[in-house]
Scaffold this motif. Structure first.
Motif, PDB file in Angstrom:
ATOM      1  N   LEU A 283       0.313  -1.157   0.110  1.00  0.00           N
ATOM      2  CA  LEU A 283      -0.031  -0.161  -0.304  1.00  0.00           C
ATOM      3  C   LEU A 283       0.863   1.420   0.230  1.00  0.00           C
ATOM      4  N   ASP A 284       1.734   1.387   0.784  1.00  0.00           N
ATOM      5  CA  ASP A 284       2.921   2.206   1.155  1.00  0.00           C
ATOM      6  C   ASP A 284       3.507   2.204  -0.336  1.00  0.00           C
ATOM      7  N   LEU A 285       3.723   1.836  -1.177  1.00  0.00           N
ATOM      8  CA  LEU A 285       4.714   1.302  -2.645  1.00  0.00           C
ATOM      9  C   LEU A 285       3.947   1.819  -3.285  1.00  0.00           C
ATOM     10  N   SER A 286       2.330   1.766  -3.244  1.00  0.00           N
ATOM     11  CA  SER A 286       1.872   2.327  -4.375  1.00  0.00           C
ATOM     12  C   SER A 286       1.237   3.734  -4.147  1.00  0.00           C
ATOM     13  N   LEU A 287       1.201   4.458  -2.761  1.00  0.00           N
ATOM     14  CA  LEU A 287       0.992   5.561  -2.899  1.00  0.00           C
ATOM     15  C   LEU A 287       1.882   6.519  -2.846  1.00  0.00           C
ATOM     16  N   VAL A 288       3.179   5.974  -2.458  1.00  0.00           N
ATOM     17  CA  VAL A 288       4.503   6.247  -3.137  1.00  0.00           C
ATOM     18  C   VAL A 288       4.183   6.568  -5.295  1.00  0.00           C
ATOM     19  N   SER A 289       3.814   5.335  -5.427  1.00  0.00           N
ATOM     20  CA  SER A 289       3.714   6.152  -7.074  1.00  0.00           C
ATOM     21  C   SER A 289       2.162   7.007  -7.841  1.00  0.00           C
ATOM     22  N   LEU A 290       1.409   7.099  -7.009  1.00  0.00           N
ATOM     23  CA  LEU A 290       1.095   7.835  -6.263  1.00  0.00           C
ATOM     24  C   LEU A 290       0.938   9.850  -6.556  1.00  0.00           C
ATOM     25  N   ALA A 291       1.937  10.094  -5.550  1.00  0.00           N
ATOM     26  CA  ALA A 291       2.434  10.940  -5.417  1.00  0.00           C
ATOM     27  C   ALA A 291       3.447  11.603  -7.459  1.00  0.00           C
ATOM     28  N   GLY A 292       3.273  10.477  -7.521  1.00  0.00           N
ATOM     29  CA  GLY A 292       4.183  11.287  -9.449  1.00  0.00           C
ATOM     30  C   GLY A 292       2.657  12.213  -9.956  1.00  0.00           C
ATOM     31  N   GLY A 293       1.383  11.740  -9.505  1.00  0.00           N
ATOM     32  CA  GLY A 293       0.895  12.502 -10.811  1.00  0.00           C
ATOM     33  C   GLY A 293      -0.124  11.445 -10.346  1.00  0.00           C
ATOM     34  N   ALA A 294      -1.379  11.653 -11.303  1.00  0.00           N
ATOM     35  CA  ALA A 294      -2.560  10.606 -11.684  1.00  0.00           C
ATOM     36  C   ALA A 294      -2.354   9.049 -12.071  1.00  0.00           C
ATOM     37  N   ARG A 295      -2.525   8.318 -11.798  1.00  0.00           N
ATOM     38  CA  ARG A 295      -2.324   6.896 -12.947  1.00  0.00           C
ATOM     39  C   ARG A 295      -3.755   6.084 -12.295  1.00  0.00           C
ATOM     40  N   THR A 296      -3.216   5.068 -13.864  1.00  0.00           N
ATOM     41  CA  THR A 296      -4.520   4.246 -13.543  1.00  0.00           C
ATOM     42  C   THR A 296      -3.791   3.030 -12.722  1.00  0.00           C
ATOM     43  N   ALA A 297      -4.811   1.681 -12.581  1.00  0.00           N
ATOM     44  CA  ALA A 297      -3.711   0.827 -11.222  1.00  0.00           C
ATOM     45  C   ALA A 297      -2.598   0.150 -12.203  1.00  0.00           C
ATOM     46  N   HIS A 298      -2.379   0.207 -14.170  1.00  0.00           N
ATOM     47  CA  HIS A 298      -2.243  -0.791 -14.722  1.00  0.00           C
ATOM     48  C   HIS A 298      -1.140   0.447 -14.784  1.00  0.00           C
ATOM     49  N   VAL A 299      -0.756   1.309 -14.524  1.00  0.00           N
ATOM     50  CA  VAL A 299       0.362   2.279 -14.596  1.00  0.00           C
ATOM     51  C   VAL A 299       1.096   1.885 -13.554  1.00  0.00           C
ATOM     52  N   VAL A 300       0.581   2.401 -12.395  1.00  0.00           N
ATOM     53  CA  VAL A 300       1.021   2.049 -10.583  1.00  0.00           C
ATOM     54  C   VAL A 300       1.942   0.391 -10.585  1.00  0.00           C
ATOM     55  N   ALA A 301       0.965  -0.280 -11.085  1.00  0.00           N
ATOM     56  CA  ALA A 301       2.189  -1.969 -11.466  1.00  0.00           C
ATOM     57  C   ALA A 301       3.070  -1.859 -12.059  1.00  0.00           C
ATOM     58  N   GLN A 302       3.455  -1.222 -13.513  1.00  0.00           N
ATOM     59  CA  GLN A 302       4.178  -1.135 -14.148  1.00  0.00           C
ATOM     60  C   GLN A 302       5.844  -0.489 -13.069  1.00  0.00           C
ATOM     61  N   GLU A 303       5.455   0.147 -11.947  1.00  0.00           N
ATOM     62  CA  GLU A 303       6.381   1.428 -11.846  1.00  0.00           C
ATOM     63  C   GLU A 303       6.778   0.040 -10.461  1.00  0.00           C
ATOM     64  N   LEU A 304       5.669  -1.543  -9.751  1.00  0.00           N
ATOM     65  CA  LEU A 304       5.967  -1.951  -8.838  1.00  0.00           C
ATOM     66  C   LEU A 304       6.773  -3.392  -8.931  1.00  0.00           C
ATOM     67  N   PRO A 305       7.931  -3.598  -8.147  1.00  0.00           N
ATOM     68  CA  PRO A 305       8.771  -4.502  -8.285  1.00  0.00           C
ATOM     69  C   PRO A 305       7.850  -5.966  -7.684  1.00  0.00           C
ATOM     70  N   TRP A 306       7.824  -6.969  -8.396  1.00  0.00           N
ATOM     71  CA  TRP A 306       6.902  -8.434  -8.379  1.00  0.00           C
ATOM     72  C   TRP A 306       7.844  -9.309  -8.858  1.00  0.00           C
ATOM     73  N   THR A 307       6.618 -10.620  -7.718  1.00  0.00           N
ATOM     74  CA  THR A 307       7.406 -11.748  -7.432  1.00  0.00           C
ATOM     75  C   THR A 307       8.844 -11.569  -6.021  1.00  0.00           C
ATOM     76  N   ARG A 308       9.745 -12.675  -5.507  1.00  0.00           N
ATOM     77  CA  ARG A 308       9.942 -12.596  -4.511  1.00  0.00           C
ATOM     78  C   ARG A 308      11.689 -12.425  -5.562  1.00  0.00           C
ATOM     79  N   HIS A 309      11.750 -11.808  -7.164  1.00  0.00           N
ATOM     80  CA  HIS A 309      12.969 -11.809  -7.593  1.00  0.00           C
ATOM     81  C   HIS A 309      12.737 -10.222  -7.481  1.00  0.00           C
TER      82      HIS A 309
END
Length: 356
Positions: A283-309
């Motif tokens: 949740l905190d990481l998602s909020l950090v992404s929104l600090a860069g401006g309005a975004r869809t979930a798809h855009v935020v997802a592209q800025e987050l890390p995925w999987t244990r790697h």
């Protein structure tokens, strides 16, 4: 999808009941009168699903049934025979949720052998949709569009075959589980606990005298269950539901986890605490992404890390990209509910903005 805080990967996890990899073939004794049988999941990164067999004087109760494929059916038959039983001894399936690897073999065997099949009432809309003769498109496409992933939705639809769902695998259960209640299983009393989140009708089953939790996909020891990937209509706040359900399980005594995927694990309290902390961090990481401006979930997802790697979104396959977008939307919707973000809707999907 996203990595959890577990230090052991699913791919390398050893289960204490077998002393070998958790997916190894066998009917592994986890307690007196309870066996764990891993069944195969071809073409699935999870490799296997654990089906649990509870012996009673009147026959067997199974927690989940497996995926209705030939390999799983033959292996279940072979492992039941190892401990002196057959399909005709099954009296009841308690199914944690409606996903195919949990439900479809249960409903097939239940119909063939006259066994009761019990499923959470919250799964009824999903089964109604799958049994709709007018279903002619991928039901997740609209969910992906609202997440801003229209291109992914189009590719999912393009990859879809023209075949209708095999309705013999998606029959309605003989019993609906509704709300928290107790179930007598031989000499045992099992608490059926409604835990929506992964799916709306998910249940876990706690046998407190034995000290075990049949956790389904709600509490997994090495990964986090997907959130937001449910047959429409989607829940309003699936992540909020999931975290509330985790708190409900945390309020139970500390139990051994008997998960659907992964090894038997010692502490439901420890794992629930890890899962709650993990999603707070997301949740905190998602909020950090929104600090860069309005975004869809798809855009935020592209800025987050995925999987244990901590892989980049672009490294994920098409299916996982869609899952990531839907799960990110679940996080952003919870931020809105918490007053930490706002949302508006337009043709590109739901647009999220950090609250002032």
């Amino acid at each position: 999808m996203p990595s959890s805080t577990s230090s052991t990967s699913t791919a390398h996890a050893i289960s204490p009941d077998s002393g070998t990899h958790w997916s190894a073939e066998g009917a592994w004794r986890v307690a007196e009168g309870i066996h764990r049988i891993p069944l195969p999941l071809p073409m699935d990164g999870l490799k296997a699903i654990n089906v649990y067999v509870i012996e009673t004087p009147d026959g067997l109760t199974l927690i989940d049934g497996g995926w209705a494929i030939t390999e799983a059916r033959e292996l279940l038959d072979r492992c039941l025979r190892e401990v002196g039983y057959g399909f005709g001894d099954i009296r009841r399936f308690l199914v944690t949720h409606v996903h195919r690897d949990h439900f479809t073999l249960a409903t097939v065997l239940g119909r063939e052998y006259g066994a009761e099949v019990a499923l959470g009432l919250g799964e009824k809309p999903a089964l109604e949709l799958l049994n709709d003769e007018n279903l002619d498109r991928n039901p997740f496409a609209d969910v992906l569009v609202t997440a801003g992933a229209r291109e992914v939705a189009d590719q999912w639809v393009a990859a879809q075959t023209d075949e209708k769902p095999d309705l013999s695998l998606w029959a309605f259960p003989t019993t609906w589980l509704d709300g928290d209640h107790r179930i007598e299983v031989g000499h045992r009393t099992i608490d059926a606990v409604h835990t929506p989140g992964h799916t709306p009708g998910h249940f876990v089953f706690a046998e407190q005298q034995e000290g075990v939790l049949f956790a389904g996909d709600h509490v997994l020891p090495t990964i986090t269950p997907s959130i937001g990937f449910t047959v429409p209509p989607p829940a309003t706040l699936p992540l909020g539901d999931f975290m509330a359900s985790l708190a409900k399980v945390r309020a139970l005594p500390d139990l051994r986890i008997l998960p659907a995927h992964g090894p038997v694990s010692p502490s439901s309290h420890q794992r629930v605490d890890e899962l709650l902390a993990f999603h707070e961090h997301r949740l905190d990481l998602s909020l950090v992404s929104l600090a860069g401006g309005a975004r869809t979930a798809h855009v935020v997802a592209q800025e987050l890390p995925w999987t244990r790697h901590d892989r980049a979104y672009t490294e994920l396959d098409l299916f996982s990209q869609g899952m990531a977008s839907m799960e990110t939307k679940a996080h952003l919707e919870l931020l809105v509910a918490q007053g930490r973000a706002t949302r508006t809707e337009d043709a590109d999907g739901v647009i999220f903005t950090a609250a002032p």
